[in-house]
Motif scaffolding. Structure first.
Motif, mmCIF file in Angstrom:
data_model
loop_
_atom_site.group_PDB
_atom_site.id
_atom_site.type_symbol
_atom_site.label_atom_id
_atom_site.label_comp_id
_atom_site.label_asym_id
_atom_site.label_seq_id
_atom_site.Cartn_x
_atom_site.Cartn_y
_atom_site.Cartn_z
ATOM 1 N N GLN A 89 0.823 -1.207 0.000
ATOM 2 C CA GLN A 89 0.000 0.000 0.000
ATOM 3 C C GLN A 89 0.860 1.261 0.000
ATOM 4 N N ASN A 93 0.382 3.926 -2.985
ATOM 5 C CA ASN A 93 -0.029 5.289 -2.657
ATOM 6 C C ASN A 93 0.944 6.303 -3.238
ATOM 7 N N ALA A 94 2.239 5.963 -3.225
ATOM 8 C CA ALA A 94 3.245 6.858 -3.802
ATOM 9 C C ALA A 94 3.089 6.980 -5.315
ATOM 10 N N LEU A 95 2.477 5.965 -5.929
ATOM 11 C CA LEU A 95 2.214 5.976 -7.375
ATOM 12 C C LEU A 95 0.807 6.482 -7.687
ATOM 13 N N ASP A 96 0.136 7.017 -6.659
ATOM 14 C CA ASP A 96 -1.227 7.538 -6.777
ATOM 15 C C ASP A 96 -2.221 6.445 -7.141
ATOM 16 N N VAL A 97 -1.952 5.229 -6.651
ATOM 17 C CA VAL A 97 -2.878 4.108 -6.789
ATOM 18 C C VAL A 97 -3.376 3.801 -5.381
ATOM 19 N N LYS A 98 -4.691 3.954 -5.160
ATOM 20 C CA LYS A 98 -5.211 3.870 -3.790
ATOM 21 C C LYS A 98 -6.419 2.937 -3.690
ATOM 22 N N LYS A 134 -9.672 0.462 -9.179
ATOM 23 C CA LYS A 134 -9.858 1.904 -9.380
ATOM 24 C C LYS A 134 -9.477 2.330 -10.800
ATOM 25 N N ASN A 136 -6.754 1.635 -12.539
ATOM 26 C CA ASN A 136 -5.388 2.140 -12.572
ATOM 27 C C ASN A 136 -4.579 1.444 -13.662
ATOM 28 N N THR A 140 1.891 0.065 -14.119
ATOM 29 C CA THR A 140 2.340 0.752 -12.909
ATOM 30 C C THR A 140 2.249 -0.183 -11.707
ATOM 31 N N SER A 144 5.328 -1.981 -9.370
ATOM 32 C CA SER A 144 5.411 -1.940 -7.910
ATOM 33 C C SER A 144 5.516 -3.347 -7.327
ATOM 34 N N MET A 237 9.550 7.875 -1.812
ATOM 35 C CA MET A 237 8.231 7.976 -1.204
ATOM 36 C C MET A 237 8.317 8.337 0.280
#
Length: 363
Positions: A89, A93-98, A134, A136, A140, A144, A237
């Motif tokens: 997570q 989150n650092a990759l704007d995937v939430k 979401k 995404n 990406t 990760s 991050m």
């Protein structure tokens, strides 16, 4: 419509149709994904049970196991998956995937459960599932995940170095005493062994240079870029210390669940009370590191390679082959049962969560 216009439309339509994958690629892909892991599993199991006294092993399973310790180890394993979800997570989150945290947990549960049947396919599934929650970018999320695995590889390498220092006397004794140890020492002392490694690296470099513009090489470069981006995210991050703490928690759970299992058998419990064994922490460390390295071999849930690695490690400390096999089979079976339970929970979560099922199928 003129003939020239019709010809142009026909050509553009043909270009829009993706080229068919050659039959040999499909066959090779099927072999690498499904046949090879199953073959590895079967061959290693044949080797495993060929060396074991079945009567002694079955007697141990019936009368020599305290299964409450195995149940405790199963419970501890759940926390390792939750910590892995929490660490992932941070990266996402650092990759704007939430995605929702429970979805992340279920992606880890489902990943390991799926790997029991189709090795390595679980990683692709969890990336597909999380990227679909979401909408995404799949690449990406994949980057990760690869960076996540790279962190684990670095951890295993560090533990290997540490175990070689801590348990060096026992390892040297084993290598001098047992035939497999002597064969290993003889192998690494051969000139051709190191020549083959250097030659392999040289061939790889030549391939990278001369085929750098080939389509499959470009795909490898794209994957390497995803990995690099995932690693850069870890370096830049927020919460880098949390990432490290979660990593220690993940591998701490792995280690503790194996150590707890030592108390389920008399022959491993005695190692926890033998002078010079650091309350059993040293032999457990050796078994843990070797079994972690064995997971690099493709097999169904580690069955075969993991068991042999555990046998090898316990043999260093005088545990017989039948005893080592009994220990490895009980511990592996306990973890497998827990993964199946978590896999069922994951399917229920996806089915009952609005939108999860349709999104996953769509992806």
């Amino acid at each position: 419509m003129s003939d020239s216009q019709g010809k142009i439309l026909e050509e553009s339509f043909e270009e829009s149709i993706p080229p068919k994958e050659p039959a040999w690629k499909k066959i090779l892909g099927f072999f690498l994904r499904y046949i090879l892991p199953i073959a590895f599993t079967v061959l290693l199991l044949v080797y495993l049970f060929h060396k074991v006294n079945f009567e002694e092993m079955i007697d141990l399973l019936k009368h020599g196991v305290d299964y409450w310790w195995i149940l405790l180890a199963m419970g501890i394993s759940v926390f390792s998956h939750v910590f892995r979800a929490a660490r992932w997570q941070l990266q996402l989150n650092a990759l704007d995937v939430k995605p929702p945290f429970m979805a992340l947990c279920c992606s880890i549960f489902g990943c390991y459960a799926l790997n029991l049947v189709f090795p390595r396919l679980g990683e692709l599934w969890r990336c597909t599932y999380i990227s679909s929650t979401k909408k995404n970018s799949f690449t990406t999320v994949l980057g990760s995940m690869i960076a996540d695995r790279a962190a684990d590889t670095l951890m295993v390498a560090s533990l290997l170095v540490f175990s070689l220092i801590v348990a060096a006397p026992a390892i040297h004794t084993f290598l001098d005493k047992y035939p497999i140890g002597k064969d290993f020492v003889h192998l690494i002392s051969q000139f051709w062994f190191w020549a083959a490694i250097v030659g392999g690296i040289a061939i790889l470099i030549v391939i990278l240079i001369f085929f750098r513009h080939h389509p499959w090489m470009l795909k490898i470069k794209e994957m390497a870029l995803n990995v690099w981006q995932g690693i850069i995210v870890i370096a830049k991050m927020r919460g880098k210390w949390k990432f490290l703490i979660f990593t220690l928690c993940i591998w701490g759970c792995y280690y503790i669940q194996l150590y707890v299992a030592f108390y389920a058998f008399d022959f491993t419990r005695v190692l926890c009370h033998t002078p010079g064994m650091a309350a059993g922490l040293t032999p457990c460390l050796v078994a843990f590191v070797l079994s972690s390295i064995s997971m690099a071999i493709p097999s169904n849930g580690g069955l075969g390679p993991w068991n042999i690695a555990i046998m090898f490690a316990l043999a260093i400390y005088g545990v017989s082959e039948a005893e080592g096999t009994a220990f490895s089979m009980v511990q592996w079976s306990g973890q497998t049962v827990m993964l199946i339970i978590l896999g069922i929970y994951t399917m229920a979560y996806i089915s009952l969560t609005p939108g999860s099922k349709s999104k996953t199928i769509k992806s």
